[in-house]
Enzyme design. Structure first.
Site, PDB file in Angstrom:
ATOM      1  N   ARG A  65       0.807  -1.220   0.000  1.00  0.00           N
ATOM      2  CA  ARG A  65       0.000   0.000   0.000  1.00  0.00           C
ATOM      3  C   ARG A  65       0.841   1.273   0.000  1.00  0.00           C
ATOM      4  O   ARG A  65       1.917   1.319   0.602  1.00  0.00           O
ATOM      5  CB  ARG A  65      -0.939   0.017   1.215  1.00  0.00           C
ATOM      6  CG  ARG A  65      -2.017  -1.050   1.142  1.00  0.00           C
ATOM      7  CD  ARG A  65      -2.831  -1.111   2.434  1.00  0.00           C
ATOM      8  NE  ARG A  65      -3.971  -2.008   2.273  1.00  0.00           N
ATOM      9  CZ  ARG A  65      -3.924  -3.331   2.455  1.00  0.00           C
ATOM     10  NH1 ARG A  65      -2.773  -3.915   2.790  1.00  0.00           N
ATOM     11  NH2 ARG A  65      -5.000  -4.075   2.282  1.00  0.00           N
ATOM     12  N   HIS A  90      -0.969  -2.446  -4.334  1.00  0.00           N
ATOM     13  CA  HIS A  90      -0.252  -3.121  -5.420  1.00  0.00           C
ATOM     14  C   HIS A  90      -0.273  -2.294  -6.702  1.00  0.00           C
ATOM     15  O   HIS A  90      -0.343  -2.832  -7.808  1.00  0.00           O
ATOM     16  CB  HIS A  90      -0.802  -4.518  -5.653  1.00  0.00           C
ATOM     17  CG  HIS A  90      -0.702  -5.419  -4.457  1.00  0.00           C
ATOM     18  ND1 HIS A  90       0.422  -5.486  -3.671  1.00  0.00           N
ATOM     19  CD2 HIS A  90      -1.615  -6.289  -3.902  1.00  0.00           C
ATOM     20  CE1 HIS A  90       0.223  -6.361  -2.687  1.00  0.00           C
ATOM     21  NE2 HIS A  90      -0.998  -6.847  -2.814  1.00  0.00           N
ATOM     22  N   HIS A 160       3.425 -12.814  -5.006  1.00  0.00           N
ATOM     23  CA  HIS A 160       2.253 -12.831  -4.123  1.00  0.00           C
ATOM     24  C   HIS A 160       1.653 -14.239  -4.040  1.00  0.00           C
ATOM     25  O   HIS A 160       0.432 -14.403  -4.093  1.00  0.00           O
ATOM     26  CB  HIS A 160       1.222 -11.834  -4.648  1.00  0.00           C
ATOM     27  CG  HIS A 160       0.243 -11.354  -3.616  1.00  0.00           C
ATOM     28  ND1 HIS A 160      -0.727 -12.160  -3.082  1.00  0.00           N
ATOM     29  CD2 HIS A 160       0.079 -10.134  -3.048  1.00  0.00           C
ATOM     30  CE1 HIS A 160      -1.462 -11.462  -2.230  1.00  0.00           C
ATOM     31  NE2 HIS A 160      -0.977 -10.231  -2.177  1.00  0.00           N
ATOM     32  N   ASP A 233      -2.126  -9.174   8.747  1.00  0.00           N
ATOM     33  CA  ASP A 233      -1.909  -8.518   7.450  1.00  0.00           C
ATOM     34  C   ASP A 233      -0.935  -7.377   7.697  1.00  0.00           C
ATOM     35  O   ASP A 233      -1.259  -6.203   7.518  1.00  0.00           O
ATOM     36  CB  ASP A 233      -3.227  -8.009   6.867  1.00  0.00           C
ATOM     37  CG  ASP A 233      -3.089  -7.586   5.397  1.00  0.00           C
ATOM     38  OD1 ASP A 233      -1.985  -7.773   4.828  1.00  0.00           O
ATOM     39  OD2 ASP A 233      -4.062  -7.063   4.826  1.00  0.00           O
ATOM     40  N   GLU A 298       5.195 -12.322   1.945  1.00  0.00           N
ATOM     41  CA  GLU A 298       5.650 -11.491   0.839  1.00  0.00           C
ATOM     42  C   GLU A 298       6.844 -10.640   1.263  1.00  0.00           C
ATOM     43  O   GLU A 298       6.676  -9.602   1.903  1.00  0.00           O
ATOM     44  CB  GLU A 298       4.528 -10.563   0.379  1.00  0.00           C
ATOM     45  CG  GLU A 298       3.242 -11.254  -0.015  1.00  0.00           C
ATOM     46  CD  GLU A 298       2.084 -10.278  -0.042  1.00  0.00           C
ATOM     47  OE1 GLU A 298       2.040  -9.429  -0.951  1.00  0.00           O
ATOM     48  OE2 GLU A 298       1.225 -10.352   0.862  1.00  0.00           O
TER      49      GLU A 298
END
Length: 342
Positions: A65, A90, A160, A233, A298
């Site tokens: 982001r 992304h 990803h 996240d 990631e």
């Protein structure tokens, strides 16, 4: 038209597609030598063009982001396309994950994709030439991501892939997977999942994976950051020298015995526990995924780094080479003690 490419070496087989240079299938043996696909993907190739799930894709030009969908570079503010509320995720719609890449090299065990992202695409400065090389090795899959630019810009590339080491077709989720991340800090986020710029110590929090932990053990704990993400996240600040390839996470599935050792040369690791996977088009095995049927690890620069001067810089100038080395190394273990012995 989306095309597929297959590579193989020893017990490993991978299938990739030209849309997003995405890893669609990765077959890996379990402790008994039985192979299974350990990454999530769509059964129908055209579903990769639908609502983005980013399955196995190279994400960018800036993965993760960017707050407010804007950043300044050399005193010039660049407004980029927002696609996550007011923010860019992304790199907005039709990012690298939705572009058709060219296959520029192919052997039995390796493939290289290339894409040229035009200056101004989704608001990013500079023409960016990106290559993604996937190579099967004796213990797994190595990925090399490189980029060059003709004008100052920001770059952050990653793969990803969503992993389920029990197997994509197993029907089990990832809550019983055991994870270790060698990180002492995370970059806490606001309600929009944009980093505040601070670092949060993970000691005595549900984010402490310095010693191996079952993912489901604390995923629903009373923690503000977990509530914001509806699970994990978040970006972890991984240990190790800048740009040095090192171990950034180890993941173990007790049922199959598969172990994934993830290596990277980048300073951050986004751990996403697949909180929003439920529904959508069928996966490669034909079933529709449920929440937490897969997870993402990631490696990358920190989220919102273009707006956070205290974070490692994502700047790339003409004449420089952006390089990110990633490796998915696999082995098997009989128990967690065995998997995390080293």
């Amino acid at each position: 038209m989306i095309e597929t490419v297959a590579i193989a070496r020893g017990p490993y087989r991978a299938e990739l597609i030209t849309l997003g240079a995405a890893l669609r299938v990765l077959q890996v043996p379990d402790r008994n030598g039985n192979r299974a696909n350990v990454v999530l993907g769509f059964a129908d190739l055209e579903d990769y063009r639908g609502p983005p799930r980013f399955y196995g894709a190279v994400t960018g030009r800036y993965a993760n982001r960017i707050g407010g969908a804007r950043f300044a570079l050399d005193g010039v503010e660049h407004a980029i396309t927002a696609n996550d509320g007011a923010n860019s995720l992304h790199s907005g719609p039709l990012g690298l994950d939705q572009q058709l890449w060219d296959v520029v090299a192919l052997t039995e065990d390796a493939v290289t994709f290339r894409h040229v992202s035009a200056a101004g695409h989704n608001g990013f400065p500079g023409t960016l030439t990106v290559e993604a090389r996937y190579r099967l090795e004796e213990d797994g899959l190595a990925i090399l991501l490189t980029a060059t630019t003709d004008a100052p810009t920001v770059v952050n590339l990653t793969n990803h892939a969503y992993f389920n080491l029990a197997g994509e077709a197993s029907g089990s989720n990832i809550l019983d997977h055991v994870l270790r991340i060698p990180a002492h800090w995370t970059t806490p986020v606001d309600a929009g999942l944009i980093p505040t710029g601070a670092l949060r110590a993970i000691a005595d929090t549900p984010f402490d994976f310095r010693t191996p932990r079952r993912i489901g053990e604390r995923i629903d704990a009373d923690d503000e950051q977990l509530r914001i993400g509806q699970g994990y996240d978040h970006n972890f600040v991984v240990e190790g020298a800048d740009s040095a390839v090192r171990l950034v996470a180890t993941l173990f599935d007790p049922a199959s015995g598969r172990v994934l050792d993830l290596h990277s040369s980048e300073p951050g690791l986004q751990f996403y526990s697949g909180n929003h996977l439920a529904g959508g088009a069928p996966g490669t095995s034909g079933r529709v995924y449920a929440a937490r049927d897969g997870l993402c690890l990631e490696p990358q620069k920190f989220p919102d780094s273009p707006n956070q001067p205290g974070f490692p810089s994502p700047r790339l100038d003409p004449g420089q080479l952006y390089r990110h080395d990633i490796a998915f190394r696999f082995r098997t273990a009989e128990s967690a003690d065995d998997a995390f012995a080293s």
